[in-house]
Design a protein around this motif. Structure first.
Motif, PDB file in Angstrom:
ATOM      1  N   SER A  19       2.225 -15.555  -3.959  1.00  0.00           N
ATOM      2  CA  SER A  19       2.208 -15.007  -5.438  1.00  0.00           C
ATOM      3  C   SER A  19       1.149 -15.329  -6.133  1.00  0.00           C
ATOM      4  O   SER A  19       0.431 -14.850  -7.118  1.00  0.00           O
ATOM      5  N   SER A  20       0.706 -16.725  -5.897  1.00  0.00           N
ATOM      6  CA  SER A  20       0.063 -17.404  -6.801  1.00  0.00           C
ATOM      7  C   SER A  20      -1.679 -16.918  -6.493  1.00  0.00           C
ATOM      8  O   SER A  20      -2.370 -17.493  -7.357  1.00  0.00           O
ATOM      9  N   LEU A  21      -1.734 -16.158  -5.557  1.00  0.00           N
ATOM     10  CA  LEU A  21      -3.046 -15.708  -5.109  1.00  0.00           C
ATOM     11  C   LEU A  21      -3.163 -14.181  -5.850  1.00  0.00           C
ATOM     12  O   LEU A  21      -4.375 -13.829  -5.723  1.00  0.00           O
ATOM     13  N   HIS A  22      -2.236 -13.604  -6.396  1.00  0.00           N
ATOM     14  CA  HIS A  22      -2.322 -12.393  -6.815  1.00  0.00           C
ATOM     15  C   HIS A  22      -3.392 -12.210  -7.968  1.00  0.00           C
ATOM     16  O   HIS A  22      -3.790 -13.198  -8.631  1.00  0.00           O
ATOM     17  N   HIS A  23      -4.196 -11.291  -7.920  1.00  0.00           N
ATOM     18  CA  HIS A  23      -5.214 -10.970  -8.998  1.00  0.00           C
ATOM     19  C   HIS A  23      -4.763  -9.728  -9.716  1.00  0.00           C
ATOM     20  O   HIS A  23      -4.695  -8.526  -9.034  1.00  0.00           O
ATOM     21  N   ARG A  24      -4.735  -9.706 -11.006  1.00  0.00           N
ATOM     22  CA  ARG A  24      -4.023  -8.871 -11.798  1.00  0.00           C
ATOM     23  C   ARG A  24      -4.675  -7.544 -11.584  1.00  0.00           C
ATOM     24  O   ARG A  24      -4.083  -6.484 -11.389  1.00  0.00           O
ATOM     25  N   GLU A  25      -5.952  -7.383 -11.921  1.00  0.00           N
ATOM     26  CA  GLU A  25      -6.428  -6.133 -12.006  1.00  0.00           C
ATOM     27  C   GLU A  25      -6.598  -5.468 -10.640  1.00  0.00           C
ATOM     28  O   GLU A  25      -6.175  -4.345 -10.566  1.00  0.00           O
ATOM     29  N   THR A  26      -6.647  -6.113  -9.519  1.00  0.00           N
ATOM     30  CA  THR A  26      -6.689  -5.822  -8.435  1.00  0.00           C
ATOM     31  C   THR A  26      -5.571  -5.163  -7.807  1.00  0.00           C
ATOM     32  O   THR A  26      -5.076  -4.077  -7.158  1.00  0.00           O
ATOM     33  N   VAL A  27      -4.420  -5.816  -8.316  1.00  0.00           N
ATOM     34  CA  VAL A  27      -2.884  -5.429  -8.073  1.00  0.00           C
ATOM     35  C   VAL A  27      -2.845  -4.124  -8.533  1.00  0.00           C
ATOM     36  O   VAL A  27      -2.362  -2.961  -7.953  1.00  0.00           O
ATOM     37  N   LEU A  28      -3.155  -3.694  -9.783  1.00  0.00           N
ATOM     38  CA  LEU A  28      -3.021  -2.406 -10.670  1.00  0.00           C
ATOM     39  C   LEU A  28      -3.777  -1.608  -9.822  1.00  0.00           C
ATOM     40  O   LEU A  28      -3.239  -0.105  -9.648  1.00  0.00           O
ATOM     41  N   ARG A  29      -4.979  -1.728  -9.464  1.00  0.00           N
ATOM     42  CA  ARG A  29      -5.758  -0.667  -9.084  1.00  0.00           C
ATOM     43  C   ARG A  29      -5.496  -0.313  -7.569  1.00  0.00           C
ATOM     44  O   ARG A  29      -5.251   0.833  -7.371  1.00  0.00           O
ATOM     45  N   THR A  30      -4.936  -1.158  -6.870  1.00  0.00           N
ATOM     46  CA  THR A  30      -4.602  -0.798  -5.543  1.00  0.00           C
ATOM     47  C   THR A  30      -3.111  -0.066  -5.334  1.00  0.00           C
ATOM     48  O   THR A  30      -2.962   0.498  -4.626  1.00  0.00           O
ATOM     49  N   VAL A  31      -2.468  -0.709  -6.424  1.00  0.00           N
ATOM     50  CA  VAL A  31      -1.048  -0.065  -6.323  1.00  0.00           C
ATOM     51  C   VAL A  31      -1.387   1.487  -6.809  1.00  0.00           C
ATOM     52  O   VAL A  31      -0.627   2.454  -6.193  1.00  0.00           O
ATOM     53  N   ALA A  32      -2.188   1.830  -7.619  1.00  0.00           N
ATOM     54  CA  ALA A  32      -2.208   3.376  -8.134  1.00  0.00           C
ATOM     55  C   ALA A  32      -3.093   3.944  -6.985  1.00  0.00           C
ATOM     56  O   ALA A  32      -2.610   5.018  -6.315  1.00  0.00           O
ATOM     57  N   GLU A  33      -3.978   3.274  -6.153  1.00  0.00           N
ATOM     58  CA  GLU A  33      -4.726   3.816  -5.007  1.00  0.00           C
ATOM     59  C   GLU A  33      -3.710   4.248  -3.830  1.00  0.00           C
ATOM     60  O   GLU A  33      -3.678   5.291  -3.122  1.00  0.00           O
ATOM     61  N   ARG A  34      -2.716   3.221  -3.663  1.00  0.00           N
ATOM     62  CA  ARG A  34      -1.849   3.410  -2.602  1.00  0.00           C
ATOM     63  C   ARG A  34      -0.785   4.503  -2.626  1.00  0.00           C
ATOM     64  O   ARG A  34      -0.287   5.012  -1.815  1.00  0.00           O
ATOM     65  N   SER A  35      -0.361   4.517  -4.058  1.00  0.00           N
ATOM     66  CA  SER A  35       0.507   5.613  -4.381  1.00  0.00           C
ATOM     67  C   SER A  35      -0.198   6.857  -4.350  1.00  0.00           C
ATOM     68  O   SER A  35       0.506   8.054  -3.843  1.00  0.00           O
ATOM     69  N   PHE A  36      -1.206   7.180  -4.624  1.00  0.00           N
ATOM     70  CA  PHE A  36      -2.090   8.351  -4.399  1.00  0.00           C
ATOM     71  C   PHE A  36      -2.050   8.621  -3.003  1.00  0.00           C
ATOM     72  O   PHE A  36      -1.840   9.950  -2.636  1.00  0.00           O
ATOM     73  N   LEU A  37      -2.439   7.677  -2.010  1.00  0.00           N
ATOM     74  CA  LEU A  37      -2.526   8.073  -0.543  1.00  0.00           C
ATOM     75  C   LEU A  37      -1.197   8.316   0.023  1.00  0.00           C
ATOM     76  O   LEU A  37      -1.076   9.204   0.660  1.00  0.00           O
ATOM     77  N   ARG A  38      -0.142   7.582  -0.581  1.00  0.00           N
ATOM     78  CA  ARG A  38       1.361   7.921   0.133  1.00  0.00           C
ATOM     79  C   ARG A  38       1.727   9.258  -0.193  1.00  0.00           C
ATOM     80  O   ARG A  38       2.319   9.911   0.786  1.00  0.00           O
ATOM     81  N   VAL A  39       1.575   9.914  -1.376  1.00  0.00           N
ATOM     82  CA  VAL A  39       1.856  11.005  -1.737  1.00  0.00           C
ATOM     83  C   VAL A  39       1.219  12.022  -0.735  1.00  0.00           C
ATOM     84  O   VAL A  39       1.705  13.106  -0.167  1.00  0.00           O
ATOM     85  N   LEU A  40      -0.157  11.949  -0.601  1.00  0.00           N
ATOM     86  CA  LEU A  40      -0.999  12.838   0.256  1.00  0.00           C
ATOM     87  C   LEU A  40      -0.893  12.656   1.635  1.00  0.00           C
ATOM     88  O   LEU A  40      -0.849  13.320   2.782  1.00  0.00           O
ATOM     89  N   GLU A  41      -0.035  11.542   2.201  1.00  0.00           N
ATOM     90  CA  GLU A  41       0.303  11.123   3.590  1.00  0.00           C
ATOM     91  C   GLU A  41      -1.013  10.973   4.519  1.00  0.00           C
ATOM     92  O   GLU A  41      -1.186  11.644   5.479  1.00  0.00           O
ATOM     93  N   GLY A  42      -1.987  10.277   3.632  1.00  0.00           N
ATOM     94  CA  GLY A  42      -3.397  10.446   4.387  1.00  0.00           C
ATOM     95  C   GLY A  42      -3.452   8.953   5.231  1.00  0.00           C
ATOM     96  O   GLY A  42      -2.626   8.409   5.408  1.00  0.00           O
ATOM     97  N   GLY A  43      -4.567   8.642   6.068  1.00  0.00           N
ATOM     98  CA  GLY A  43      -4.655   7.634   6.713  1.00  0.00           C
ATOM     99  C   GLY A  43      -6.132   7.881   7.463  1.00  0.00           C
ATOM    100  O   GLY A  43      -6.867   8.669   6.933  1.00  0.00           O
ATOM    101  N   CYS A  44      -6.069   7.286   8.713  1.00  0.00           N
ATOM    102  CA  CYS A  44      -7.557   7.256   9.207  1.00  0.00           C
ATOM    103  C   CYS A  44      -8.049   8.767   9.797  1.00  0.00           C
ATOM    104  O   CYS A  44      -9.259   9.183   9.888  1.00  0.00           O
ATOM    105  N   SER A  45      -6.946   9.601   9.842  1.00  0.00           N
ATOM    106  CA  SER A  45      -7.072  10.918  10.356  1.00  0.00           C
ATOM    107  C   SER A  45      -7.362  12.063   9.368  1.00  0.00           C
ATOM    108  O   SER A  45      -7.635  13.092   9.687  1.00  0.00           O
TER     109      SER A  45
END
Length: 349
Positions: free
Chosen positions: A224-250
């Motif tokens: 947890s000492s390596l967490h970067h605040r802004e990156t955490v927030l951005r990637t949480v939003a992005e991954r939430s977006f993808l999870r709902v769409l059920e996307g991936g490499c395909s």
């Protein structure tokens, strides 16, 4: 156990880029806890082994993570380092993201054949062949550069660069992530940076995610000492977006995100494989007491509930709402068609 004189085993893919990334994470942790010994454990994943089939057609979501996660579950390793864009949005039971490191440039870039007289995609002659293993990239670029031909190219970064520079090779250029090029020390090979207006990036691209077991509290505290605040927030939003769409490499799904003074903003889109159909949109979420929270709080432990809950849930809400907006605008038929077109007749065993 990360105590005095303890040993932590670190899982990694065998590719040069993966090793560079994993050794970088280890170097940061060694500065924090010099008394800990780190042992590197490497392995090949499905995505590394199957090189004669397009990534979108392999029929496996965890192409570059499954074998590493099995080793983690069996306690053969204590944590594994991933390119976050390779890590599925739903993790195996008992696994969590222990750390998200500061993101490098998330954009894609054009690498021209060595000695090429051209410096950007727009200048290439009609019919020029562009190599990319990503449906997301090819779908967006087909829309913006219909005169070019996009062809799958597989292999690690070294292999792709070698195929590009082969004087008898078919590729005029290849598209790669800026972060990977940078970590390999190849920045001088970049001919053109692709802005979001022509090619939005993959979810999590440019960030490193470190996965560990949910119950391993000591390792979680260390990571947890390596967490970067802004990156955490951005990637949480992005991954939430993808999870709902059920996307991936395909499925061609892409994003771009920003942390603002008031909260977070996310742009995202879904494309058909041929690039002729698309749905895109923007969403923003304002955090309560955002100024104090963003400037004064430090984030530790994404899965241990140590990140300020209201802000983290706001980032997740941003992604979820954007996905729901795209679905309301007709994203589902495009996603369904893309998935159907990318499925193999027979799954790879």
């Amino acid at each position: 156990m990360a105590g005095e004189g303890s040993l932590l085993r670190v899982g990694s893919r065998k590719s040069e880029l993966a090793l560079i990334q994993t050794k970088y994470v280890i170097s940061l942790l060694q500065k924090i806890r010099p008394e800990i010994q780190f042992e590197l454990v490497t392995m090949a994943t499905t995505g590394d082994k199957v090189l004669d089939v397009a990534l979108s057609k392999i029929g496996e979501k965890s192409l570059f993570t499954k074998e590493l996660e099995i080793a983690l579950e069996k306690k053969e390793v204590d944590f594994v380092v991933h390119s976050l864009k390779d890590l599925p949005t739903i993790l195996p039971e008992g696994m969590v993201i222990g750390s998200v490191l500061e993101r490098e440039d998330p954009r894609d870039a054009v690498v021209m054949k060595q000695g090429s007289a051209f410096s950007c995609l727009a200048d290439l002659p009609p019919g020029a062949v562009i190599g990319t293993s990503s449906l997301r990239r090819s779908a967006q670029l087909k829309l913006n550069f219909p005169q070019l031909k996009f062809q799958d190219i597989r292999g690690n970064l070294n292999t792709r660069l070698r195929k590009l520079d082969d004087k008898d090779g078919v590729y005029a250029a290849i598209i790669l992530a800026v972060a990977g090029i940078s970590r390999m020390g190849w920045i001088d090979r970049i001919s053109e940076y692709l802005e979001p207006s022509s090619c939005m990036h993959a979810v999590g691209q440019g960030a490193l995610g470190v996965e560990c077991r949910e119950g391993d509290v000591e390792t979680l505290n260390l990571l947890s000492s390596l967490h970067h605040r802004e990156t955490v927030l951005r990637t949480v939003a992005e991954r939430s977006f993808l999870r709902v769409l059920e996307g991936g490499c395909s499925v061609p799904v892409a994003v771009t995100s920003r942390v603002t003074e008031a909260g977070i903003s996310l742009d995202g889109g879904v494309w058909s494989i041929d690039g002729t159909k698309s749905v895109s949109g923007t969403n923003s979420v304002v955090f309560k007491n955002s100024t104090d929270a963003l400037k004064q709080r430090s984030y530790v432990g994404i899965s241990a509930n140590q990140i300020e809950a209201e802000i983290l849930s706001g980032a997740e809400l941003c992604g979820r709402e954007l996905a729901e907006l795209l679905i309301s605008k007709g994203a589902e038929p495009i996603l369904k068609e893309a998935k159907a077109q990318s499925v193999m007749a027979e799954p790879v065993k």
